[in-house]
Each structure stands twice: as structure tokens, then as C-alpha cells.
Design an enzyme around this catalytic site. Structure first.
Site, PDB file in Angstrom:
ATOM      1  N   GLY A   1      48.185 -47.135 -32.110  1.00 37.34           N
ATOM      2  CA  GLY A   1      48.157 -46.311 -33.316  1.00 37.34           C
ATOM      3  C   GLY A   1      48.944 -45.024 -33.159  1.00 37.34           C
ATOM      4  O   GLY A   1      49.774 -44.671 -34.010  1.00 37.34           O
TER       5      GLY A   1
ATOM      6  N   GLU B   1      41.182 -66.220 -23.227  1.00 38.04           N
ATOM      7  CA  GLU B   1      42.479 -66.126 -22.547  1.00 38.04           C
ATOM      8  C   GLU B   1      42.275 -65.945 -21.046  1.00 38.04           C
ATOM      9  O   GLU B   1      42.962 -66.553 -20.233  1.00 38.04           O
ATOM     10  CB  GLU B   1      43.288 -64.953 -23.115  1.00 38.04           C
ATOM     11  CG  GLU B   1      43.718 -65.204 -24.546  1.00 38.04           C
ATOM     12  CD  GLU B   1      44.754 -64.205 -25.076  1.00 38.04           C
ATOM     13  OE1 GLU B   1      45.406 -64.541 -26.054  1.00 38.04           O
ATOM     14  OE2 GLU B   1      44.902 -63.112 -24.508  1.00 38.04           O
TER      15      GLU B   1
ATOM     16  N   GLY C   1      46.275 -39.561 -28.348  1.00 37.71           N
ATOM     17  CA  GLY C   1      46.277 -40.990 -28.011  1.00 37.71           C
ATOM     18  C   GLY C   1      47.629 -41.603 -28.286  1.00 37.71           C
ATOM     19  O   GLY C   1      48.148 -41.520 -29.407  1.00 37.71           O
TER      20      GLY C   1
ATOM     21  N   ALA D   1      45.213 -54.340 -32.333  1.00 39.56           N
ATOM     22  CA  ALA D   1      46.450 -53.561 -32.327  1.00 39.56           C
ATOM     23  C   ALA D   1      47.127 -53.592 -33.699  1.00 39.56           C
ATOM     24  O   ALA D   1      47.690 -52.595 -34.151  1.00 39.56           O
ATOM     25  CB  ALA D   1      47.394 -54.127 -31.269  1.00 39.56           C
TER      26      ALA D   1
ATOM     27  N   VAL E   1      41.827 -34.768 -24.029  1.00 33.31           N
ATOM     28  CA  VAL E   1      41.185 -33.905 -25.029  1.00 33.31           C
ATOM     29  C   VAL E   1      39.683 -33.968 -24.799  1.00 33.31           C
ATOM     30  O   VAL E   1      39.086 -35.053 -24.750  1.00 33.31           O
ATOM     31  CB  VAL E   1      41.573 -34.344 -26.461  1.00 33.31           C
ATOM     32  CG1 VAL E   1      40.733 -33.606 -27.490  1.00 33.31           C
ATOM     33  CG2 VAL E   1      43.052 -34.099 -26.691  1.00 33.31           C
TER      34      VAL E   1
ATOM     35  N   ASP F   1      41.070 -48.291 -33.163  1.00 30.15           N
ATOM     36  CA  ASP F   1      39.732 -48.687 -32.699  1.00 30.15           C
ATOM     37  C   ASP F   1      38.688 -47.593 -32.918  1.00 30.15           C
ATOM     38  O   ASP F   1      37.495 -47.885 -33.032  1.00 30.15           O
ATOM     39  CB  ASP F   1      39.778 -48.997 -31.190  1.00 30.15           C
ATOM     40  CG  ASP F   1      40.424 -50.343 -30.887  1.00 30.15           C
ATOM     41  OD1 ASP F   1      40.863 -51.022 -31.838  1.00 30.15           O
ATOM     42  OD2 ASP F   1      40.490 -50.707 -29.700  1.00 30.15           O
TER      43      ASP F   1
HETATM   44  C1  LIG Z   1      42.212 -57.072 -22.716  1.00 35.97           C
HETATM   45  C2  LIG Z   1      42.535 -56.788 -24.171  1.00 35.97           C
HETATM   46  C3  LIG Z   1      43.217 -57.738 -24.936  1.00 35.97           C
HETATM   47  C4  LIG Z   1      43.536 -57.471 -26.270  1.00 35.97           C
HETATM   48  N1  LIG Z   1      44.247 -58.415 -26.990  1.00 35.97           N
HETATM   49  C5  LIG Z   1      44.632 -58.122 -28.260  1.00 35.97           C
HETATM   50  C6  LIG Z   1      45.442 -59.025 -28.996  1.00 35.97           C
HETATM   51  O1  LIG Z   1      45.790 -60.089 -28.497  1.00 35.97           O
HETATM   52  N2  LIG Z   1      45.837 -58.670 -30.252  1.00 35.97           N
HETATM   53  C7  LIG Z   1      45.465 -57.489 -30.816  1.00 35.97           C
HETATM   54  O2  LIG Z   1      45.856 -57.208 -31.948  1.00 35.97           O
HETATM   55  N3  LIG Z   1      44.683 -56.610 -30.158  1.00 35.97           N
HETATM   56  C8  LIG Z   1      44.258 -56.901 -28.891  1.00 35.97           C
HETATM   57  N4  LIG Z   1      43.477 -56.008 -28.200  1.00 35.97           N
HETATM   58  C9  LIG Z   1      42.977 -54.813 -28.889  1.00 35.97           C
HETATM   59  C10 LIG Z   1      44.026 -53.724 -28.942  1.00 35.97           C
HETATM   60  O3  LIG Z   1      44.551 -53.464 -27.658  1.00 35.97           O
HETATM   61  C11 LIG Z   1      43.380 -52.473 -29.526  1.00 35.97           C
HETATM   62  O4  LIG Z   1      42.837 -52.782 -30.776  1.00 35.97           O
HETATM   63  C12 LIG Z   1      44.419 -51.382 -29.695  1.00 35.97           C
HETATM   64  O5  LIG Z   1      44.877 -50.984 -28.417  1.00 35.97           O
HETATM   65  C13 LIG Z   1      43.843 -50.199 -30.455  1.00 35.97           C
HETATM   66  O6  LIG Z   1      44.853 -49.244 -30.624  1.00 35.97           O
HETATM   67  P1  LIG Z   1      44.466 -47.704 -30.655  1.00 35.97           P
HETATM   68  O7  LIG Z   1      45.739 -46.974 -30.905  1.00 35.97           O
HETATM   69  O8  LIG Z   1      43.321 -47.483 -31.536  1.00 35.97           O
HETATM   70  O9  LIG Z   1      43.948 -47.394 -29.164  1.00 35.97           O
HETATM   71  P2  LIG Z   1      44.600 -47.649 -27.757  1.00 35.97           P
HETATM   72  O10 LIG Z   1      45.769 -48.538 -27.835  1.00 35.97           O
HETATM   73  O11 LIG Z   1      43.474 -48.048 -26.869  1.00 35.97           O
HETATM   74  O12 LIG Z   1      45.119 -46.205 -27.338  1.00 35.97           O
HETATM   75  C14 LIG Z   1      44.246 -45.126 -27.160  1.00 35.97           C
HETATM   76  C15 LIG Z   1      44.960 -44.086 -26.332  1.00 35.97           C
HETATM   77  O13 LIG Z   1      44.206 -42.912 -26.358  1.00 35.97           O
HETATM   78  C16 LIG Z   1      44.174 -42.332 -25.078  1.00 35.97           C
HETATM   79  N5  LIG Z   1      42.965 -41.517 -25.006  1.00 35.97           N
HETATM   80  C17 LIG Z   1      41.676 -41.899 -25.162  1.00 35.97           C
HETATM   81  N6  LIG Z   1      40.845 -40.857 -25.088  1.00 35.97           N
HETATM   82  C18 LIG Z   1      41.628 -39.764 -24.886  1.00 35.97           C
HETATM   83  C19 LIG Z   1      41.351 -38.383 -24.732  1.00 35.97           C
HETATM   84  N7  LIG Z   1      40.103 -37.898 -24.790  1.00 35.97           N
HETATM   85  N8  LIG Z   1      42.391 -37.547 -24.529  1.00 35.97           N
HETATM   86  C20 LIG Z   1      43.680 -38.009 -24.459  1.00 35.97           C
HETATM   87  N9  LIG Z   1      43.987 -39.303 -24.614  1.00 35.97           N
HETATM   88  C21 LIG Z   1      42.971 -40.178 -24.832  1.00 35.97           C
HETATM   89  C22 LIG Z   1      44.190 -43.508 -24.135  1.00 35.97           C
HETATM   90  O14 LIG Z   1      44.694 -43.148 -22.855  1.00 35.97           O
HETATM   91  C23 LIG Z   1      45.106 -44.477 -24.874  1.00 35.97           C
HETATM   92  O15 LIG Z   1      46.449 -44.355 -24.468  1.00 35.97           O
HETATM   93  C24 LIG Z   1      43.144 -56.252 -26.859  1.00 35.97           C
HETATM   94  C25 LIG Z   1      42.447 -55.301 -26.093  1.00 35.97           C
HETATM   95  C26 LIG Z   1      42.147 -55.556 -24.756  1.00 35.97           C
HETATM   96  C27 LIG Z   1      41.420 -54.522 -23.943  1.00 35.97           C
END
Ligand SMILES: Cc1cc2nc3c(=O)[nH]c(=O)nc-3n(C[C@H](O)[C@H](O)[C@H](O)COP(=O)(O)OP(=O)(O)OC[C@H]3O[C@@H](n4cnc5c(N)ncnc54)[C@H](O)[C@@H]3O)c2cc1C
Length: 416
Positions: free
Chosen positions: A17, A172, A13, A318, A81, A302
Site C-alpha cells: 500500500g 502453498e 509503511g 496485496a 513509528v 491490512d
Molecule cells: C506468506 C504470505 C503470503 C501472502 N500471499 C498473498 C498473495 O498470494 N496474494 C495477495 O494478494 N496477498 C498475499 N499476502 C498478503 C499481502 O502480503 C498483504 O495483504 C499485503 O502485504 C498488505 O499490504 P500493506 O501495504 O497493508 O502492508 P505490508 O505490505 O505488510 O507493509 C507494511 C509495511 O509497514 C511497515 N511497518 C509496520 N509497522 C511499522 C511501524 N510502526 N513503523 C514503520 N514501519 C512499519 C512494515 O515494515 C512493512 O514494510 C500474503 C501475505 C503473507 C504473509
């Protein structure tokens, strides 16, 4: 530096993160393989801007191979994955098997429709670039349809836009949508009667922005109402067939557009790993972000479930994912040095959401702001957080153009 003999860290991912973990390990004595099913990092908080024709996808997504071009200890592999063998320590993708010494799972989340198949099939969501461009195409297409529709009931249904979920994303989206219509589309469709257009925000509880302080909830409601958004509280959606929204109390709204922002859960892969899951499918981790049975595996963002000091699950944000990434990277380095891992503690940087032009709410350093000052903070913070100078510059120019000329430029219908 010969990285081949060094411990192998696999990061799954490249969202908020995964990206941060990889960058924080740039100078650690490890070799890293970063895997993502996409070849780009996506700035999800601005997805709604694509949906409302304010930005193009390349302004909020950045190629991973470009980001890591100069990081010598990292290899990127595009792939999904599909399974993980925690005992044998390898991950399987749709094209390869990759062994690891340390694994960081940062696979994020997906929209949660709570089993409502009809809503999933007929509604729109904002989780990927495809979702956002699909929503933009649909919004513009219903305006085209409405402009030639002679049946007044059908025309009103075409011009009714329902957003479900009174959290920051719903607020928003509803605010920006109302502005797209009143400031921009009415100029394109002078024949249209603005009084027929409705933007409706549906919320199952009795408040919007439930996690925000009272004064900001009130400010949000006022700002939304000033933009013409109708808010329906205590209204729980149970069905949507593409034309009619049905609530639990039996009330209905005829609308050809429904945007669902009312739920998020962990990514699908978490259900197939045989790990202990908590609310929203998130994987339970120790305070050090490690799996209880597998200290060499870290889960962050997440996909991870961890509670704060008050017993509340950390929000899916995020900011949480990025802070957890720093601790996961530090814990890997500590372990390599033979030191113990440290627990994660979330430092809340504040709250921020925009409700359109000159309108936002913010809680920073214990102070609440709303209106223009909060909006300026929002604009600058989002431009600062985007990756790449070119993206920052083009987003700034886009927003300045839209601001001064009341014009969302990306009003293209590109897909049938
Ligand atoms: C519309 C929207 C608005 C938001 N606004 C805010 C905000 O204003 N402020 C804030 O703090 N947060 C906001 N968030 C939440 C924030 O985007 C998430 O909390 C954050 O992206 C989580 O980070 P992460 O690294 O856990 O996952 P993500 O950023 O979602 O990254 C996960 C990654 O894993 C990859 N992945 C998933 N499954 C697999 C797999 N099986 N194999 C390979 N790759 C995989 C995906 O392609 C992705 O690139 C918002 C979310 C959305 C959808």
C-alpha cells in the site's frame, strides 16, 4: 520545483500500500516522507519460497532508496513509528518527530496466534525475512538430526511437518514442502526412508481455500493429496510444545516442526493509536479511506477495516492494499484541488494459488483453472509483480533450474 513549501505527506509503511501511494503521488504538488522500519520493500507472497530453500531474500526484497532514487519529491526515512498525535499532526519514530499535513498509514499486519503463546514461541510463521530464513534453517536442520537419529519414534517426529491453516499460504507452503522433501531432500539423504516423512495440513473448518469456488477447493485437495500431503479437517489446534501438536478434540501429532499460517491481524501500532478498531484489530475507516475524525489521515491495506457491498470485510490482500493506495493518493490530490474525496470500491482481480510444480488453482474472468495452465499463470504473474529487472531474471533462472533439475539450490543452514 521547490517542494519545501508544499503540503507534507507522511506515509508510514513501504509495503504494497505505502509503495503504491508514494509512486502515485510522484507528480503531485506535495513533499513526501516515506517511513518504514525496514530499508526494503518485501514481496510477502513469495516468503514461503525462502522457507523451502527455493529463493534467497534479496530476490523478493528490494532496497527502498533504490526504488525511489529518481523520485524528487520523496525522502525515505528508516525508523519505527511508535506513536501519533492526531490533534497536533505529527508522528514520533524511534529517533525523530515528523509533522504532517496528510498522513497515510499503510503499516500492514502481523501473524495472529489468537493468544496461544506456546504456539507463537514453538511454532514458525511466515511474515518476515527472518521468519522465512529461520524456517528454512530449521527444516534443513531437522533432516540432519533425523539422518543420525536411531530412535524410530523420535525420527518420525523429526520427519513430521505440520502446517496449520488451509488458506492460500498454508496450502502453498504444504505443497511446496512436500515437493522439497520428495524431489530434493530424498536425493540428499538416500539413507532416509521416505515412508517416515509426513506433511500434515491442519484446518479448523471442513474445507481448504474457503474463499475459493467449490471446484477449486476440490482441485486443491486433489493436488495436495497427489503430493502426499495429509489433510486433517475440523481440527482446531490448541497447543504446541515444540514436539507435540494438540488439537481441541484431544488428538495429538508428534512433530518437531509446526508452521502457523492460520491468522493475520493488523500491525501492533494500531492498538496504541486510540482509534476505533474492528475485527483483527483493523482500524475503521470511511469509504473514502479517511479516519472519521481526521480527514487528513488515510488508513489503507491490512491495517484498515472496510466492508464490501455485501457487508464482508475486505480481505487482507496485496491487491486490496494497492487498489486502496491509488484511491488514497487520488483523494489527497483531489483535496489539494479543493475537490471532494471519492469512495473506494474493490475490483476483485481473481484468485490464484500454487500447490507446487505444475500445480495451481486460479479463478480469472469468471473462469476456473487448475493444474499446469493455472501454474503457468501463477509463475508469470509473480515474476511480473516482483520489483527490479535483476530480481525478475534471477527468480526466473532459479525456478527454471529447480524445474528442470528438481533442485532447490538454497539448501544452506546459516544460523544456529
Ligand atoms: C506468506 C504470505 C503470503 C501472502 N500471499 C498473498 C498473495 O498470494 N496474494 C495477495 O494478494 N496477498 C498475499 N499476502 C498478503 C499481502 O502480503 C498483504 O495483504 C499485503 O502485504 C498488505 O499490504 P500493506 O501495504 O497493508 O502492508 P505490508 O505490505 O505488510 O507493509 C507494511 C509495511 O509497514 C511497515 N511497518 C509496520 N509497522 C511499522 C511501524 N510502526 N513503523 C514503520 N514501519 C512499519 C512494515 O515494515 C512493512 O514494510 C500474503 C501475505 C503473507 C504473509
Amino acid at each position: 520545483m521547490n517542494t519545501k513549501s508544499m503540503p507534507h505527506v507522511v506515509i508510514v509503511g513501504a509495503g504494497f500500500g505505502g509503495l503504491e501511494t508514494a509512486q502515485k503521488l510522484a507528480h503531485a504538488p506535495v513533499q513526501i516522507t516515506l517511513i518504514d522500519k525496514h530499508n526494503y520493500h518485501l514481496f510477502q507472497p513469495l516468503l514461503y519460497q525462502i522457507a523451502i530453500a527455493g529463493l534467497v531474500p534479496s530476490q523478493i526484497a528490494y532496497p527502498l532508496r533504490t526504488i525511489f532514487r529518481h523520485q524528487k519529491n520523496l525522502t525515505f526515512q528508516m525508523g519505527e513509528v511508535t506513536s501519533i498525535d492526531f490533534a497536533a499532526r505529527y508522528v514520533r519514530t524511534n529517533g525523530s518527530v515528523i509533522a504532517y499535513d496528510y498522513l497515510v498509514l499503510a503499516i500492514g499486519g502481523q501473524t495472529n496466534f489468537f493468544g496461544m503463546k506456546a504456539v507463537e514461541e514453538n511454532g514458525f510463521q511466515l511474515k518476515s525475512i527472518e521468519d522465512a530464513t529461520g524456517t528454512r534453517n530449521h527444516l534443513l536442520r531437522v533432516f540432519e538430526q533425523a539422518s543420525r537419529e536411531v530412535d524410530p519414534d523420535k525420527r518420525r517426529a523429526l520427519l513430521t511437518f505440520v502446517v496449520v491453516g488451509g488458506g492460500p499460504t498454508g496450502v502453498e507452503t504444504a505443497g511446496a514442502l512436500a515437493e522439497l522433501i520428495t524431489h530434493v531432500l530424498t536425493k540428499d539423504y538416500p539413507e532416509m526412508d521416505l515412508n517416515e516423512v509426513r506433511v500434515v495440513l491442519i484446518e479448523a473448518t471442513d474445507s481448504v481455500m474457503a474463499t475459493y469456488p467449490d471446484e477449486l477447493q476440490k482441485a486443491t485437495m486433489k493436488l495436495l493429496e497427489s503430493k502426499g500431503v495429509e489433510i486433517f479437517f475440523n481440527t482446531r489446534l490448541i497447543d504446541y510444545n515444540g514436539q507435540t501438536v494438540t488439537a481441541a478434540d484431544g488428538s495429538q501429532i508428534h512433530a518437531y516442526t509446526l508452521i502457523w499460517t492460520a491468522g493475520v491481524r493488523s500491525a501492533q501500532l494500531t492498538d496504541r493509536l486510540g482509534l476505533q478498531q474492528a475485527a483483527s484489530g483493523r482500524v475503521r475507516v470511511n469509504p473514502t479511506l479517511q479516519l472519521p475524525q481526521h480527514p487528513e489521515v488515510f488508513v489503507i491495506g491490512d491495517a484498515a477495516y472496510l466492508e464490501d457491498g455485501k457487508g464482508q470485510p475486505l480481505p487482507m490482500l496485496a491487491t486490496v492494499a494497492q487498489q486502496e493506495a491509488k484511491v488514497a493518493a487520488r483523494n489527497i490530490r483531489n483535496t489539494l484541488k479543493g475537490e471532494g474525496p471519492e469512495p473506494f470500491q474493490y475490483r476483485d482481480p481473481g484468485l490464484l494459488a500454487t500447490i507446487g510444480r505444475n500445480a495451481a488453482v486460479a479463478r480469472i474472468w469468471g473462469l476456473s483453472f487448475s493444474g499446469f495452465i493455472a501454474w503457468m499463470i501463477w509463475v508469470w504473474l509473480h515474476i511480473y509483480r516482483l520489483i527490479g529487472f535483476r530480481n525478475r531474471l534471477t527468480v526466473l533462472i532459479n525456478w527454471a533450474w529447480d524445474y528442470f533439475f528438481y533442485d532447490n539450490q538454497i539448501r544452506l543452514i546459516t544460523r544456529e
